[in-house]
Write an enzyme that holds these catalytic residues in place. Structure first.
Site, PDB file in Angstrom:
ATOM      1  N   HIS A  47       0.900  -1.263  -0.257  1.00 45.05           N
ATOM      2  CA  HIS A  47      -0.128  -0.029   0.068  1.00 45.05           C
ATOM      3  C   HIS A  47       0.837   1.066   0.030  1.00 45.05           C
ATOM      4  CE1 HIS A  47      -2.026  -3.165   2.455  1.00 45.05           C
ATOM      5  NE2 HIS A  47      -2.958  -2.894   1.548  1.00 45.05           N
TER       6      HIS A  47
ATOM      7  N   GLY B 161      -5.957   8.861  20.574  1.00 47.39           N
ATOM      8  CA  GLY B 161      -6.897   9.736  21.600  1.00 47.39           C
ATOM      9  C   GLY B 161      -8.209   9.633  21.077  1.00 47.39           C
TER      10      GLY B 161
ATOM     11  N   PRO C  34      -7.933   1.808  27.459  1.00 48.86           N
ATOM     12  CA  PRO C  34      -9.198   2.701  27.283  1.00 48.86           C
ATOM     13  C   PRO C  34     -10.369   1.471  26.993  1.00 48.86           C
ATOM     14  CG  PRO C  34      -7.299   3.838  26.375  1.00 48.86           C
ATOM     15  CD  PRO C  34      -6.861   2.422  26.689  1.00 48.86           C
ATOM     16  N   GLY C  35     -10.107   0.723  26.044  1.00 50.73           N
ATOM     17  CA  GLY C  35     -10.982  -0.298  25.263  1.00 50.73           C
ATOM     18  C   GLY C  35     -11.433  -1.203  26.543  1.00 50.73           C
TER      19      GLY C  35
END
Length: 520
Positions: free
Chosen positions: A139, A337, A495-496
């Site tokens: 890519h 973030g 955070p997850g």
């Protein structure tokens, strides 16, 4: 088989009744998640699905964590093998077996002389004059190393030594093996230059590595828009591999066989409608459409289970909405973030859609609709993972009008298994599974011991929160956090995982308040 600047995606049908699918795709996190979501959707509709992931990159040393080797142009050869096996009438399992075996026999490495141009963007200047990039992906992403431009013979020799490295053993190819060679242009390389690379590669394989070269394929098979350069793929061959590669095909960019004849195009077979009951309800019939519209406009009279499900969803979504800023704060230290923003978007969509069309009296279908809501608006890794989570739970729950507590536990287990399978993470990897896995353990333990389901739910939610908090002490092995220093990771939880524990805990407390209002 030539592609634009995109991954090569193949879905092969191995049986005429079209109830089976083989998914064949390249090893990138986004591909694994999106195809994992598609697989769970297909399974929920009654299809049988097999998956083969190709990771043939030989440029990088054995990787950390769960990312694994990237998929490159070797996928073209694996696709040809799988397609020919399917066309020969093999069963889904046998086609998948041949494709997997082929994927284990192939290695690829690329070399770029220029950077590709992304549509609407200024071309990067990271590769200056007189330089080449070794070990890039498909890519246009940066390669493993940048070096001074060398003659093609030197470059080919280096690439082949890397692919056939005895120390790392990317591929099971040793002296005396028979191989297939592919020289693949990256989009802006003339065929003459590719032929020169092939002319250098064949004697190098024969004389330096002691290999017999059965086939040579030269052309632009997997490209990166206007990138100048090429990749070299070496696959261990054998009678079956050669039979599949030589099988006739109508693919326009596959080299014509010795006979020079292309087989006639086949008439496409129409795909049958989905097998799920809700999809059948939406077939084009005026009466049924009117009935469906009427159901959405007129509120349902909720059953006891529907009422409990409603308060649980409401509480879980509200908790995520309230946590948006805190989740973003944590994620700014260990990720990109936006965890709170993405989760907030999903929670808002769930609340809006619940008012319009969730069939709350049908728990399985509601879980399926939640996944659809999330998949529509969330995006990113979290959106795909939660959609997979919901699809797997739906598959586990569907067909049961009243869901027992043990069925809910089984659905949670199915969701964890699916997320782990397609995302690559497991316990201790510092992901949302570090909240769900402890919750499942406690939930099953308490239910098996005969505890009250509500008590088991509450205790499992505490375990989820404790598990999420414990991610501070974990070494990240999946996701953005794998790139963050360990001393920074120890400052905040994942955070997850915290988001997962928060909505799970909020749902448990809301159910308690609903069932035991005097104690809340």
């Amino acid at each position: 088989m030539a592609s634009r600047r995109s991954r090569l995606y193949c879905v092969l049908m191995s049986q005429p009744q079209l109830t089976t699918r083989l998914q064949l795709y390249l090893n990138y996190t986004g591909d694994r998640l999106n195809f994992g979501l598609a697989a769970e959707q297909a399974k929920s509709e009654g299809y049988k699905v097999e998956m083969v992931i190709v990771g043939d990159d030989c440029a990088l040393p054995p990787p950390r964590g769960v990312a694994g080797r990237r998929g490159l142009a070797g996928t073209v050869l694996v696709s040809k093998v799988a397609g020919a096996a399917a066309d020969a009438g093999l069963s889904l399992a046998d086609v998948a077996t041949e494709a997997k075996r082929a994927s284990e026999m192939v290695g690829t490495m690329g070399v770029a002389l220029s950077v590709c141009t992304l549509p609407g963007q200024v071309t990067s200047d990271r590769l200056g004059p007189g330089l080449m990039e070794l070990g890039l992906g498909i890519h246009g992403e940066p390669g493993a190393a940048v070096a001074d431009l060398q003659p093609v013979g030197v470059v080919v020799s280096h690439v082949l030594k890397q692919i056939l490295s005895k120390e790392i053993q990317y591929v099971p190819i040793t002296r005396g093996s028979r191989v297939v060679l592919m020289i693949n242009g990256l989009g802006a390389t003339p065929i003459m230059d590719l032929m020169i690379a092939a002319q250098k590669a064949v004697p190098e394989l024969q004389l330096e590595h002691g290999l017999a070269v059965d086939r040579v394929y030269t052309g632009s098979f997997m490209t990166s828009l206007d990138m100048a350069g090429f990749s070299i793929t070496v696959m261990k061959s054998g009678p079956t591999i050669l039979q599949r590669l030589d099988a006739p095909t109508k693919a326009p960019y596959w080299p014509v066989g010795a006979e020079g004849d292309r087989p006639p195009a086949k008439i496409p077979v129409p795909v049958p409608p989905p097998c799920s009951s809700r999809s059948n309800e939406l077939q084009p019939c005026f009466t049924e459409r009117f009935f469906c519209i009427k159901m959405i406009i007129q509120p349902q009279e909720l059953s006891e289970q529907g009422c409990i499900l409603e308060v649980a969803i409401q509480a879980a979504a509200d908790e995520i909405i309230n946590l948006r800023d805190k989740l973003n704060e944590w994620d700014s230290k260990v990720g990109d973030g936006d965890c709170g923003t993405i989760m907030h978007r999903g929670a808002t969509a769930v609340l809006e859609d619940m008012k319009k069309c969730y069939p709350l009296n049908d728990a399985a279908e509601t879980v399926n609709e939640i996944g659809a809501s999330i998949g529509r608006v969330m995006g990113g890794t979290s959106g795909i993972l939660y959609d997979i989570f919901c699809k797997a739970a739906y598959t586990s729950l569907k067909g049961s009008p009243i869901i027992t507590s043990k069925q809910w536990a089984s659905a949670l287990e199915a969701s964890i298994t699916a997320v782990s399978k397609y995302g690559g993470a497991s316990a201790g990897y510092r992901t949302m599974l570090d909240a769900f896995i402890p919750a499942l353990t406690v939930l099953k333990e308490k239910l098996d011991a005969g505890d009250d389901p509500l008590t088991a739910f509450l205790l499992s939610s505490e375990a989820a929160m404790n598990g999420a908090e414990s991610t501070k002490d974990m070494h990240a092995q999946a996701g953005w956090s794998t790139y963050i220093a360990a001393d920074l990771l120890s400052l905040v939880p994942d955070p997850g995982a915290m988001a997962a524990a928060a909505w799970y805990r909020a749902a448990a407390l809301a159910v308690k308040k609903k069932l035991q209002p005097s104690e809340s």
